[in-house]
Design a protein around this motif. Structure first.
Motif, PDB file in Angstrom:
ATOM      1  N   ALA A   1     -20.725  -1.472  14.812  1.00 58.56           N
ATOM      2  CA  ALA A   1     -19.526  -1.322  15.643  1.00 58.56           C
ATOM      3  C   ALA A   1     -19.900  -1.159  17.114  1.00 58.56           C
ATOM      4  O   ALA A   1     -20.678  -0.266  17.471  1.00 58.56           O
ATOM      5  CB  ALA A   1     -18.727  -0.112  15.163  1.00 58.56           C
ATOM      6  N   GLY A   2     -19.365  -2.034  17.949  1.00 53.78           N
ATOM      7  CA  GLY A   2     -19.598  -1.963  19.380  1.00 53.78           C
ATOM      8  C   GLY A   2     -20.897  -2.584  19.853  1.00 53.78           C
ATOM      9  O   GLY A   2     -21.093  -2.788  21.061  1.00 53.78           O
ATOM     10  N   ALA A   3     -21.803  -2.894  18.935  1.00 53.52           N
ATOM     11  CA  ALA A   3     -23.118  -3.391  19.340  1.00 53.52           C
ATOM     12  C   ALA A   3     -23.041  -4.778  19.963  1.00 53.52           C
ATOM     13  O   ALA A   3     -23.786  -5.092  20.905  1.00 53.52           O
ATOM     14  CB  ALA A   3     -24.064  -3.405  18.145  1.00 53.52           C
ATOM     15  N   ALA A   4     -22.155  -5.632  19.445  1.00 53.67           N
ATOM     16  CA  ALA A   4     -22.031  -6.984  19.999  1.00 53.67           C
ATOM     17  C   ALA A   4     -21.552  -6.945  21.439  1.00 53.67           C
ATOM     18  O   ALA A   4     -22.045  -7.687  22.298  1.00 53.67           O
ATOM     19  CB  ALA A   4     -21.082  -7.816  19.136  1.00 53.67           C
ATOM     20  N   GLU A   5     -20.578  -6.072  21.716  1.00 47.80           N
ATOM     21  CA  GLU A   5     -20.075  -5.951  23.086  1.00 47.80           C
ATOM     22  C   GLU A   5     -21.164  -5.472  24.041  1.00 47.80           C
ATOM     23  O   GLU A   5     -21.288  -5.971  25.161  1.00 47.80           O
ATOM     24  CB  GLU A   5     -18.886  -4.987  23.129  1.00 47.80           C
ATOM     25  CG  GLU A   5     -17.620  -5.511  22.465  1.00 47.80           C
ATOM     26  CD  GLU A   5     -17.589  -5.292  20.968  1.00 47.80           C
ATOM     27  OE1 GLU A   5     -16.540  -5.576  20.361  1.00 47.80           O
ATOM     28  OE2 GLU A   5     -18.608  -4.843  20.404  1.00 47.80           O
ATOM     29  N   VAL A   6     -21.951  -4.518  23.587  1.00 42.43           N
ATOM     30  CA  VAL A   6     -23.043  -4.002  24.415  1.00 42.43           C
ATOM     31  C   VAL A   6     -24.067  -5.096  24.686  1.00 42.43           C
ATOM     32  O   VAL A   6     -24.529  -5.278  25.825  1.00 42.43           O
ATOM     33  CB  VAL A   6     -23.709  -2.784  23.735  1.00 42.43           C
ATOM     34  CG1 VAL A   6     -24.987  -2.386  24.484  1.00 42.43           C
ATOM     35  CG2 VAL A   6     -22.743  -1.614  23.666  1.00 42.43           C
ATOM     36  N   PHE A   7     -24.417  -5.835  23.645  1.00 44.05           N
ATOM     37  CA  PHE A   7     -25.412  -6.896  23.822  1.00 44.05           C
ATOM     38  C   PHE A   7     -24.865  -7.996  24.739  1.00 44.05           C
ATOM     39  O   PHE A   7     -25.588  -8.504  25.600  1.00 44.05           O
ATOM     40  CB  PHE A   7     -25.801  -7.496  22.472  1.00 44.05           C
ATOM     41  CG  PHE A   7     -26.908  -8.505  22.560  1.00 44.05           C
ATOM     42  CD1 PHE A   7     -28.223  -8.095  22.688  1.00 44.05           C
ATOM     43  CD2 PHE A   7     -26.638  -9.867  22.542  1.00 44.05           C
ATOM     44  CE1 PHE A   7     -29.260  -9.019  22.790  1.00 44.05           C
ATOM     45  CE2 PHE A   7     -27.656 -10.799  22.645  1.00 44.05           C
ATOM     46  CZ  PHE A   7     -28.975 -10.374  22.770  1.00 44.05           C
TER      47      PHE A   7
END
Length: 297
Positions: A71-77
């Motif tokens: 959760a949220g990791a794609a946005e951060v990357f």
């Protein structure tokens, strides 16, 4: 004219294409582990430098093995990619999406992408989609280069121990046990797949058995994907990726022989990198359902 960027990140290598010039660059493939995201960013940096990318970027579209699923990791990357490439927009998705977009531009049908790993994506006429396999080297990727290479190396060890039949595969100078210490173990194992295919072509019974098993696994995945789609009409099926490119009819023929009638093998229109280009330069169409992430500056 705006500069866009297309990226195909696999387990063996990452490829980057600058648009519209077509200049390409490469970087290292996906490395499993806690630092996977950092390694991917460094691979993108290397590929961008290799391609001679300079200045700001309009849209960058990435299809990646190891898509950040937490959760949220794609946005951060995506934000880190945006900063790295000075991009106005980042479209981030899984490598299976770019493989499908490149192989079947009309959107409907099944694409099996087989390289180091293996993943299958079925997209229906209404845009609904189904992912099959792509579960990684420990619990999936049936029929992949890793699976073939691992089976081949296991046969090597059995032959050397006298626990299994003799095989040409055992003529290799490799010591599979040393791979445990390698940070690129998955890629190392997958690189033995061509030896298995070569020995199978030379009539080695053990190698041929491994090839037959891989073809059976791939056909099983394709049929399961076809059955996910509504109706009874034939479904276009494209087989893409380095494994199919290297093996050709040696693998495709036994796969085709085991498919049910509804699966219709179709030549792929393009590669996963072509699919990433499509997502970078046009509307993402049916792939919006695949959580393509867009970030505007």
């Amino acid at each position: 004219m705006s500069t866009n960027v297309a990226i195909d990140g696999g387990q063996s290598a990452l490829r980057l294409r600058v648009l519209p010039t077509g200049e390409t660059g490469t970087g290292p493939g996906y490395i499993h582990g806690a630092d996977a995201a950092d390694h991917m960013l460094e691979a993108i940096r290397e590929a961008a430098a290799d391609a001679g990318l300079v200045g700001e970027v309009g849209v960058v579209a990435l299809g990646l093995t190891g898509y950040p699923a937490a959760a949220g990791a794609a946005e951060v990357f995506a934000a880190r990619v945006q900063e790295l490439l000075q991009a106005n927009e980042v479209r981030l998705t899984q490598d299976m999406v770019t493989a499908h977009a490149g192989a079947l531009p009309d959107g409907y049908g099944v694409v099996v992408a087989a390289g180091t790993g293996l993943v299958c994506l079925a997209v229906d006429r209404d845009g609904s989609w189904h992912k099959l396999d792509g579960h990684g080297y420990l619990f999936g990727d049936a029929g992949s280069a890793f699976a073939i290479g691992r089976a081949g190396l296991a046969a090597v060890q059995k032959a050397r121990d006298g626990r299994g039949p003799g095989t040409k595969l055992a003529e290799t100078t490799l010591d599979p046990v040393t791979f445990y210490r390698s940070p690129t173990l998955v890629d190392d194992v997958a690189r033995f797949a061509p030896d298995v295919l070569r020995c199978a072509a030379e009539g080695d019974v053990v190698a041929n058995g491994i090839l037959t098993g891989a073809a059976r696994d791939i056909a099983e995945t394709i049929d399961a994907a076809v059955n996910k789609l509504i109706g009874t009409d034939p479904v276009p099926v494209a087989c893409v990726g380095g494994l199919f490119a290297g093996a050709g009819e040696q693998l495709l023929d036994p796969v085709c022989a085991q498919l049910t009638a509804r699966a219709r093998l179709t030549e792929a229109a393009g590669s996963a990198l072509d699919g990433a280009e499509r997502l970078a330069t046009s509307d993402v169409g049916p792939y919006t359902a695949l959580t393509v992430i867009q970030r505007n500056q």
